[in-house]
Every structure is written in C-alpha cells, then in structure tokens.
Design an enzyme around this catalytic site. Structure first.
Site, PDB file in Angstrom:
ATOM      1  N   GLU A 260       5.773 -32.994  15.605  1.00 55.53           N
ATOM      2  CA  GLU A 260       4.636 -32.297  15.007  1.00 55.53           C
ATOM      3  C   GLU A 260       4.406 -32.951  13.658  1.00 55.53           C
ATOM      4  OE1 GLU A 260       2.258 -30.615  12.882  1.00 55.53           O
ATOM      5  OE2 GLU A 260       3.890 -29.236  12.407  1.00 55.53           O
ATOM      6  N   CYS A 294       0.410 -28.241   6.906  1.00 55.05           N
ATOM      7  CA  CYS A 294      -0.198 -29.231   7.799  1.00 55.05           C
ATOM      8  C   CYS A 294      -1.494 -28.729   8.416  1.00 55.05           C
ATOM      9  CB  CYS A 294       0.790 -29.637   8.890  1.00 55.05           C
ATOM     10  SG  CYS A 294       1.318 -28.278   9.961  1.00 55.05           S
TER      11      CYS A 294
END
Length: 492
Positions: A260, A294
């Site tokens: 990720e 993020c």
C-alpha cells in the site's frame, strides 16, 4: 466555561527495545538511532538498528510459536485479539499522548482517530475472522472438493510513521487471526506506541513469539526482513520507491506481497455540490494530520463557475486553522513529522514560483514561541496556476501543500484526475448521484468517496492502482492474503 487541557510529555529518555519471544530485550546491534519529538526538534529517546542476529532471533521465536498459535481455533485467537484491544483501550489517553509526541499530530486527532481505530482494528478482525469461510466444499457428479485456507507461517508487517499504531495494527490483526505469527517493524521515526503495544501483549498474556516487534531503519532492518527465507509474506505501507525496492528483493524468493503506497489524490468539485458540506470536508481531507495521510486530497479540481468563490472561501478557512503545540487540545494543525520531511515539503513550496504557480494561502514555515520554538511547523498551503504536468501536480509531497485546478466539462475533470502515475483514492462532490457514480467508474483509483471522505467500512477492499499499490487490505481480502488456499479432491 471550557477548560482546555495541555498534555505534558515528561517521559524520561528511554531506549526502545525489541519485543521478541514475549519479552522486551536488548538488540544485538550497537548502532543507535535518535528519536525526535517533531514539535520541539528535541531528542527524547533512542533505538537500536536491529541486525541479522536480531531478525534471526525473532524468526526462531515466531516459528516456535506458530505450531501452538495456528493450532488454536479462530475463536480462541479472537479472545487474544479482543484482550489486546481492551488493553489499548484501557490506556487510551497514554497511547494518544505518546502518538502525538512521536508524530507531531494534534492530541485531539490521536485521541479521536489514531488510537480508537487501533482498538477497532483488533476488535473488527476478531469478529470478522469468526465469520470468514476458511473451509468450504465444491462438489459435482464426479468429485468432492474440499477447499481449505491455512496460515502461511511467519509473516512480516512493515508500517509507516504517519499513522503509526493505526496502520501497525491494521496489518498485525488480520495476520494473527488467520493463525500466522508476526514479525512487525514500526517506523524508526515513530516507534513508541509499538513499544507500548508489546507491553500490552505481555499484560494480557499473548503467548510468547506470536507477535515480535523489531526496530531499525528500513534500509537495514526492513531489508533483512524482506530477504529472510523463513518469512512467507510481506505486508508493507509506505512510499512508492520503497515499495518498488521491496518488490524487486522479494521477487527472488516468491514471497506474497501486499504493498500500500503513495497517492496524488484528486477531489473533483462540481458546481451542483452541497457547497458547505464540501468545503468543510475538503478542509479536512486536505490538511488532516498536516496532509500526512496517504488518502489526503492533494489536487483540488474545481468547476470553473465556482472556482473564484471556492478559492476565496477555502483560503479563509485555511487561514483560520490554529497551528500550535500538539499537546494542547485546541490545536488543529501540528508539526511535520521529521526534519527530513520538513525540508522536503519546504523544497516543493520553494519551487512553486519557478513552475509558474502562485501561493494563495500559507507557504511559510512557522516559528512558535515557548516549548515548540525549535519545532518543524509549516503553514497549510494552497497553490494555483500550475500546469497539470508540473512536479507539484505529479509528485507526492505528502504534506500540507494542495494545488487548485479548474475544469469546464465532466470529461476534462476525469482527464485531470487520471493525469498521474498514482491511483489510490479520490473524492467526487455533486448532488447528482448518477453523475457521481458515472465519474467514479472512470477514475483510476482504488477508493472513491462521493460526498464524503475517510468513511470506512472495514469489510471493504482497500488499496490502490498504478504506482499506488499491489493487492488489497481489509475484510476478506486481508484474510485471504495471509492464508494459502488448498484444494483436496476425492472422486465420487
């Protein structure tokens, strides 16, 4: 009258130790790393940069524990996960204070988001694991097929510095409930709540070796984990460049990978949106945790008819954000999480003019008085006038710098949104839900919110496209990643 509380971080200078075989122990390494408090710029502790001997010790411990742990029922493992959740919950204020000190985020954010979500991660996977189909049958007129999912063995979980305990537990919990034993590496920039997690595991009686926590640099300790032949899978959250390196190294051993990584997330704002709802959420999605999430919106794409109004209104709201000591409950905007990252963000602000852009809000470093006079603070910053191909519109800054671009048509908005090598998340703001869904289906991103942001059902798949990731986390996807599927076929 409301009394505002200031949390005082007065922990003594401490050496953060590894947690191996159920005990906090000294590292075999003599290489020390200083740990800084971002809000003050001061050193508050040290950790050792774990070496190959430390990693081998953790692997041996995890392998020994695997036989016992994997033999427990899912329900028995769930009891342990729920006990860990209760242990964190019992010390929520302490965890929140330390997380704020480690990262520079406001104490109000760590108390409302980071630590409660860490608790929820263990509770959720404890429950979800009991409902997951580890075994099922597929039969026909010629055969009986029994499909079984079994744990991989020893797995590694590597997490970042921006949401330290939140993302640490997001990986550890599904790995444990599926019967794996874990070696976890927190970021060397924010290791303290992982250290505290080890203490909680001791207190609640998690069997030794089931969870091991090793500290150190990504380029040393992290790389040793990725290379180790006994580690069957790597779950990583962090920068795209690091993810690419992990992929290259792991390809030689065929480990399972979940990566990720970064994002350059667009927010598409149509004139027919609920304007006030959008404005409040854009402020939050752009600058929560100083833009160091993020999923934060870093490219705001605004329909031309409302561009000037939006620019004015958002600039005003940005100017009203209270920048201050993260230990004060009234603080809304804290410090950048490390000196290196502070310098990186400043370098992008410095290049705005040379790229043809204009700063319309913020754009300066901040010098506070008192305790935080040497801290790493930057104003939340809005930039306009940049080309879509500019570095500020293409590269992940991962900080409080947001660009504004206008569009005239739906197709232009989609083209601007997809004009990036990243594809993690996006938001779409419109009252026309048919249009919202139509646009969402054409955006190259793994997570898309319509008229909301960071609304999460933990059963849903989470992850990105393009340079933003490989694989999916959350719900069944996480449990499938941490298990190996086997088919047992018997003729009828």
């Amino acid at each position: 009258m409301i009394t505002l509380k200031t949390y005082v971080f007065d922990l003594e200078m401490e050496l953060i130790q590894n947690f191996i075989d159920g005990q906090h122990i000294s590292s075999d390494s003599s290489e020390s790393l200083d740990i800084y408090e971002p809000a003050t710029g001061g050193i508050y502790g040290q950790l050792r940069d774990s070496n190959a001997n430390d990693i081998d010790h953790a692997v041996r411990s995890a392998k020994t524990a695997f036989a016992l742990w994997s033999d427990l029922t899912v329900r028995e493992r769930a009891v342990h996960l729920n006990n860990i959740a209760k242990g964190i919950e019992k010390r929520l204020d302490e965890f929140a204070e330390i997380e704020s000190r480690d990262t520079g985020k406001p104490i109000a954010l760590s108390r409302s988001l980071d630590i409660p979500r860490s608790v929820l991660n263990f509770k959720f996977f404890a429950e979800h694991g009991e409902n997951f189909e580890f075994n099922y049958d597929l039969n026909n007129e010629t055969s009986q097929n029994h499909i079984n999912r079994s744990p991989l063995g020893v797995v590694a979980c590597i997490s970042p510095w921006n949401l330290p305990l939140y993302l640490f537990t997001w990986k550890i919990a599904p790995a444990l409930i599926t019967g794996n034993t874990v070696i976890a590496k927190p970021s060397e920039l924010a290791p303290y709540t992982a250290y505290m997690l080890g203490k909680v595991c001791q207190e609640v009686g998690l069997p030794p070796g089931v969870l091991n926590i090793v500290n150190g640099m990504g380029s040393t300790c992290g790389e040793l984990l990725v290379k180790h032949k006994e580690i069957k899978a790597i779950s990583f959250t962090g920068g795209t460049s690091t993810g690419k390196l992990i992929s290259q190294i792991a390809s030689k051993t065929f480990k399972k990978l979940s990566l990720e990584m970064g994002g350059k997330n667009p927010a598409i704002i149509f004139e027919d949106c609920n304007y006030e709802l959008m404005l409040e959420n854009i402020l939050r999605s752009s600058f929560s945790n100083q833009g160091q999430i993020c999923l934060c919106s870093s490219r705001l794409l605004i329909e031309r008819t409302i561009y000037e109004k939006f620019k004015h209104d958002l600039s005003l709201k940005v100017s009203e954000l209270l920048i201050g000591d993260p230990s004060k409950t009234e603080t809304q905007f804290g410090s950048i999480s490390s000196k290196g990252h502070f310098d990186k963000v400043v370098s992008y602000i410095d290049m705005v003019k040379e790229e043809g852009g204009k700063i319309i809000a913020g754009g300066k470093s901040v010098k506070l008085e008192g305790r935080c006079s040497n801290g790493w603070f930057i104003e939340p910053t809005l930039v306009e006038g940049l080309s879509p191909s500019s570095r500020l519109n293409q590269e992940e800054i991962f900080g409080p710098v947001v660009t504004l671009q206008s569009f005239e048509t739906e197709s232009e908005a989609i083209d601007l949104a997809n004009n990036t090598d990243y594809g993690l998340s996006a938001t779409v703001w419109t009252k026309d839900l048919e249009k919202g869904q139509r646009v969402s289906k054409k955006i190259d991103a793994g997570v898309i919110w319509i008229n909301c942001w960071l609304l999460r059902d933990l059963r849903t798949p989470f992850g990105g496209m393009k340079n933003s990731g490989l694989g999916r986390e959350g719900g069944d996807d996480a449990l499938k990643f941490f298990t190996e599927q086997k088919n047992i076929c018997i003729p009828v």
